[in-house]
Write a protein that holds these residues in place. Structure first.
Motif, PDB file in Angstrom:
ATOM      1  N   VAL A  88       1.290   4.641  -0.912  1.00 37.29           N
ATOM      2  CA  VAL A  88      -0.025   5.244  -0.658  1.00 37.29           C
ATOM      3  C   VAL A  88       0.003   6.038   0.644  1.00 37.29           C
ATOM      4  N   ARG A  89       0.675   5.491   1.666  1.00 37.10           N
ATOM      5  CA  ARG A  89       0.807   6.226   2.930  1.00 37.10           C
ATOM      6  C   ARG A  89       1.554   7.532   2.701  1.00 37.10           C
ATOM      7  N   ARG A  90       2.641   7.467   1.933  1.00 36.51           N
ATOM      8  CA  ARG A  90       3.423   8.668   1.642  1.00 36.51           C
ATOM      9  C   ARG A  90       2.576   9.691   0.886  1.00 36.51           C
ATOM     10  N   ALA A  91       1.764   9.203  -0.056  1.00 36.81           N
ATOM     11  CA  ALA A  91       0.968  10.108  -0.882  1.00 36.81           C
ATOM     12  C   ALA A  91      -0.103  10.843  -0.076  1.00 36.81           C
ATOM     13  N   SER A  92      -0.473  10.302   1.062  1.00 33.25           N
ATOM     14  CA  SER A  92      -1.525  10.938   1.874  1.00 33.25           C
ATOM     15  C   SER A  92      -0.999  12.111   2.693  1.00 33.25           C
ATOM     16  N   LEU A  93       0.316  12.279   2.755  1.00 35.32           N
ATOM     17  CA  LEU A  93       0.903  13.355   3.554  1.00 35.32           C
ATOM     18  C   LEU A  93       0.777  14.691   2.841  1.00 35.32           C
ATOM     19  N   SER A  94       0.686  15.742   3.610  1.00 39.05           N
ATOM     20  CA  SER A  94       0.710  17.085   3.035  1.00 39.05           C
ATOM     21  C   SER A  94       2.145  17.432   2.645  1.00 39.05           C
ATOM     22  N   ALA A 132      -5.125  12.843  -2.107  1.00 41.88           N
ATOM     23  CA  ALA A 132      -5.052  14.011  -1.236  1.00 41.88           C
ATOM     24  C   ALA A 132      -5.037  15.263  -2.109  1.00 41.88           C
ATOM     25  N   PRO A 133      -5.470  16.407  -1.578  1.00 43.28           N
ATOM     26  CA  PRO A 133      -5.632  17.618  -2.404  1.00 43.28           C
ATOM     27  C   PRO A 133      -4.380  18.054  -3.152  1.00 43.28           C
ATOM     28  N   ARG A 134      -3.201  17.880  -2.561  1.00 43.46           N
ATOM     29  CA  ARG A 134      -1.974  18.346  -3.213  1.00 43.46           C
ATOM     30  C   ARG A 134      -1.063  17.185  -3.624  1.00 43.46           C
ATOM     31  N   THR A 135      -1.638  16.037  -3.915  1.00 43.04           N
ATOM     32  CA  THR A 135      -0.845  14.879  -4.335  1.00 43.04           C
ATOM     33  C   THR A 135      -0.990  14.657  -5.833  1.00 43.04           C
ATOM     34  N   VAL A 136       0.141  14.356  -6.481  1.00 44.05           N
ATOM     35  CA  VAL A 136       0.146  14.089  -7.920  1.00 44.05           C
ATOM     36  C   VAL A 136       0.849  12.752  -8.153  1.00 44.05           C
ATOM     37  N   TRP A 137       0.187  11.853  -8.878  1.00 46.07           N
ATOM     38  CA  TRP A 137       0.767  10.559  -9.253  1.00 46.07           C
ATOM     39  C   TRP A 137       1.248  10.623 -10.695  1.00 46.07           C
ATOM     40  N   LEU A 138       2.495  10.233 -10.932  1.00 47.72           N
ATOM     41  CA  LEU A 138       3.057  10.180 -12.277  1.00 47.72           C
ATOM     42  C   LEU A 138       3.483   8.736 -12.539  1.00 47.72           C
ATOM     43  N   LEU A 139       2.705   8.024 -13.342  1.00 48.25           N
ATOM     44  CA  LEU A 139       2.949   6.610 -13.614  1.00 48.25           C
ATOM     45  C   LEU A 139       3.571   6.444 -14.993  1.00 48.25           C
ATOM     46  N   CYS A 140       4.533   5.544 -15.106  1.00 43.89           N
ATOM     47  CA  CYS A 140       5.215   5.295 -16.375  1.00 43.89           C
ATOM     48  C   CYS A 140       5.089   3.815 -16.740  1.00 43.89           C
ATOM     49  N   ALA A 141       4.788   3.531 -18.005  1.00 42.62           N
ATOM     50  CA  ALA A 141       4.661   2.153 -18.469  1.00 42.62           C
ATOM     51  C   ALA A 141       4.902   2.123 -19.972  1.00 42.62           C
ATOM     52  N   PRO A 142       5.341   0.980 -20.514  1.00 44.58           N
ATOM     53  CA  PRO A 142       5.582   0.903 -21.965  1.00 44.58           C
ATOM     54  C   PRO A 142       4.333   1.177 -22.797  1.00 44.58           C
ATOM     55  N   SER A 143       3.181   0.661 -22.364  1.00 49.77           N
ATOM     56  CA  SER A 143       1.945   0.878 -23.121  1.00 49.77           C
ATOM     57  C   SER A 143       0.778   0.996 -22.162  1.00 49.77           C
ATOM     58  N   GLN A 154       2.878  17.129  -3.327  1.00 49.47           N
ATOM     59  CA  GLN A 154       3.432  15.825  -2.987  1.00 49.47           C
ATOM     60  C   GLN A 154       3.393  14.987  -4.270  1.00 49.47           C
ATOM     61  N   VAL A 155       4.558  14.638  -4.812  1.00 48.91           N
ATOM     62  CA  VAL A 155       4.637  13.992  -6.132  1.00 48.91           C
ATOM     63  C   VAL A 155       5.211  12.587  -5.982  1.00 48.91           C
ATOM     64  N   ILE A 156       4.511  11.604  -6.530  1.00 46.73           N
ATOM     65  CA  ILE A 156       4.975  10.221  -6.547  1.00 46.73           C
ATOM     66  C   ILE A 156       5.226   9.835  -8.003  1.00 46.73           C
ATOM     67  N   VAL A 157       6.483   9.579  -8.343  1.00 46.02           N
ATOM     68  CA  VAL A 157       6.852   9.143  -9.698  1.00 46.02           C
ATOM     69  C   VAL A 157       7.098   7.640  -9.668  1.00 46.02           C
ATOM     70  N   LEU A 158       6.228   6.881 -10.297  1.00 43.25           N
ATOM     71  CA  LEU A 158       6.349   5.419 -10.326  1.00 43.25           C
ATOM     72  C   LEU A 158       6.829   5.017 -11.721  1.00 43.25           C
ATOM     73  N   GLU A 159       8.152   4.803 -11.838  1.00 39.38           N
ATOM     74  CA  GLU A 159       8.753   4.604 -13.159  1.00 39.38           C
ATOM     75  C   GLU A 159       8.419   3.248 -13.773  1.00 39.38           C
TER      76      GLU A 159
END
Length: 418
Positions: free
Chosen positions: A134-140, A173-184, A147-152
């Motif tokens: 979350v701290r990383r995601a808040s950075l520009s 944050a304005p330029r942050t993208v979360w990419l979450l992966c899960a079986p279902s 700023q892309v966080i891929v949580l496999e």
């Protein structure tokens, strides 16, 4: 080769991601132009934009959830100036994601400054690790794009970690993208998944998996087809089966188990051998990774040269933390290896049921076709279904942290009873 080329058998998902990447590129270009013109505020995003700040990729094991997420991350960071060349891509259709520029390349190899790819070899992801994300995601973004966080392994978030993540997904944050992966979709907290755009991947066609093994890994077409069929479209397992002799030997041993449960002694022996094989996998990983990790940490802490060198005072805690993490990873590796064996066993009984029902489908395990037909003749479809249920029950027991040997013994005895 465009980044989308490795997303196998997911044309609908790829089209959606490519459209979103185009809109994301337009957002970056418009905001840059506004800043260059001295505008006081960045332009608002169009209501019709396909781009959003949080995505949830779901699909069965082997469908390529993480591959699709990484491809999308690369497309968001693509800096290729030649859009015309991208238009000739099989899947990209002119979308960003050339696969060759600095943005694409560094994302795919895991070195891009604005892309954090998180995968765990432990049983869960805790609050401490999630707060750091979350701290990383808040950075520009350092590169000015996203700023892309891929949580496999989003399904491995503890409840506390999920609650920590929720706040970041709610107010990104304005330029942050979360990419979450899960079986279902059920593997993710309802409050999180309701704030994500959901993409559901399917099991890739066997022919598509075989094709990528030939094209990307240089595997013989016949071996690629055999591995893809044996794993029923699981891309990573197919690659391992086609390239690792030990994996093929372990699978062959698992496929012999249905013929070895004629008596209680055979059931218990087969169960112990499955557990021992999973333990060997964990030991192999430890030999390959643990020693290197330990020596690197000792060197970083300033230990004297050599494996017996003394550590500086006050550093024992760091070594203890590493040892605990390695122990948890060993447990995870053993559980994962055992689960793969149970998946192979389920596939065997699937073939038995297909023969019993006269289904006109190719056997996934045609190399043991004689054993499949022998058991099919000696039992009934009802018994086969009960055996499949016994394997599934064993997998569920392992998920609940039942002692592995106890769970597997219960399964092998149930396979005998049928």
């Amino acid at each position: 080769m465009a980044v989308w080329d490795d997303v196998v058998g997911q044309d609908r998902v790829t089209e959606q991601l490519a459209a979103a990447a185009c809109d994301a590129d337009a957002i970056v270009a418009a905001e840059s132009a506004a800043r260059g013109a001295g505008a006081g505020a960045a332009p608002e995003r169009s209501g019709a934009s396909q781009m959003t700040h949080a995505w949830l990729f779901t699909g069965p094991p082997g469908a390529g959830r993480a591959t699709a997420a990484r491809a999308f991350a690369a497309a968001l960071q693509c800096v290729s100036p030649d859009r015309a060349a991208l238009a000739s891509s099989t899947h990209g259709g002119g979308a960003p994601g050339c696969g060759f520029c600095d943005g694409c390349h560094t994302t795919l190899v895991g070195t891009h400054a604005d892309v954090e790819i998180v995968r765990t070899d432990l049983l869960s992801i805790g609050v401490k690790e999630t707060r750091e994300l979350v701290r990383r995601a808040s950075l520009s973004p350092a590169g000015g794009r996203w700023q892309v966080i891929v949580l496999e392994d989003a399904d491995r978030l503890t409840e506390g970690a999920g609650n920590v993540l929720l706040k970041a997904v709610e107010e990104p944050a304005p330029r942050t993208v979360w990419l979450l992966c899960a079986p279902s979709i059920e593997d993710v907290l309802p409050t999180i998944r309701s704030r994500c755009r959901h993409l559901s991947l399917r099991t890739p066609p066997i022919s598509a998996v075989a094709e990528i093994l030939v094209r990307r890994d240089g595997i013989d077409p016949e071996a690629a087809d055999r591995a893809a069929r044996a794993t029923q479209g699981h891309i990573d397992r197919a690659r391992r089966l086609a390239t690792d002799e030990r994996a093929r030997a372990r699978r062959a041993a698992v496929l012999k188990l249905p013929l070895r449960v004629d008596d209680i002694g055979g059931c218990l022996k087969a169960a112990q051998e499955l557990i021992d094989a999973a333990g060997e996998d964990a030991k192999q990983v430890a030999e390959e990774v643990d020693v290197k990790e330990t020596e690197e940490l000792r060197a970083a802490l300033g230990a004297a040269a050599g494996t017996g060198g003394r550590l500086p005072r006050g550093t024992a805690g760091a070594m203890k933390e590493l040892q605990d993490r390695q122990k948890r990873r060993s447990t995870r590796t053993q559980r994962d290896s055992l689960d793969l064996a149970l998946v192979d066993l389920t596939g065997f009984y699937r073939d038995v049921l297909a023969v019993q029902m006269g289904a006109s489908v190719p056997l996934a395990n045609d190399e043991v076709g004689d054993s499949v037909r022998r058991i099919a003749t000696a039992s009934t479809p009802e018994r086969t279904l009960r055996r499949i249920e016994a394997v599934i029950a064993c997998r569920e027991a392992l998920e609940r942290n039942v002692a592995p040997l106890l769970a597997v013994e219960a399964m092998t005895v149930a396979l005998r009873a049928g």
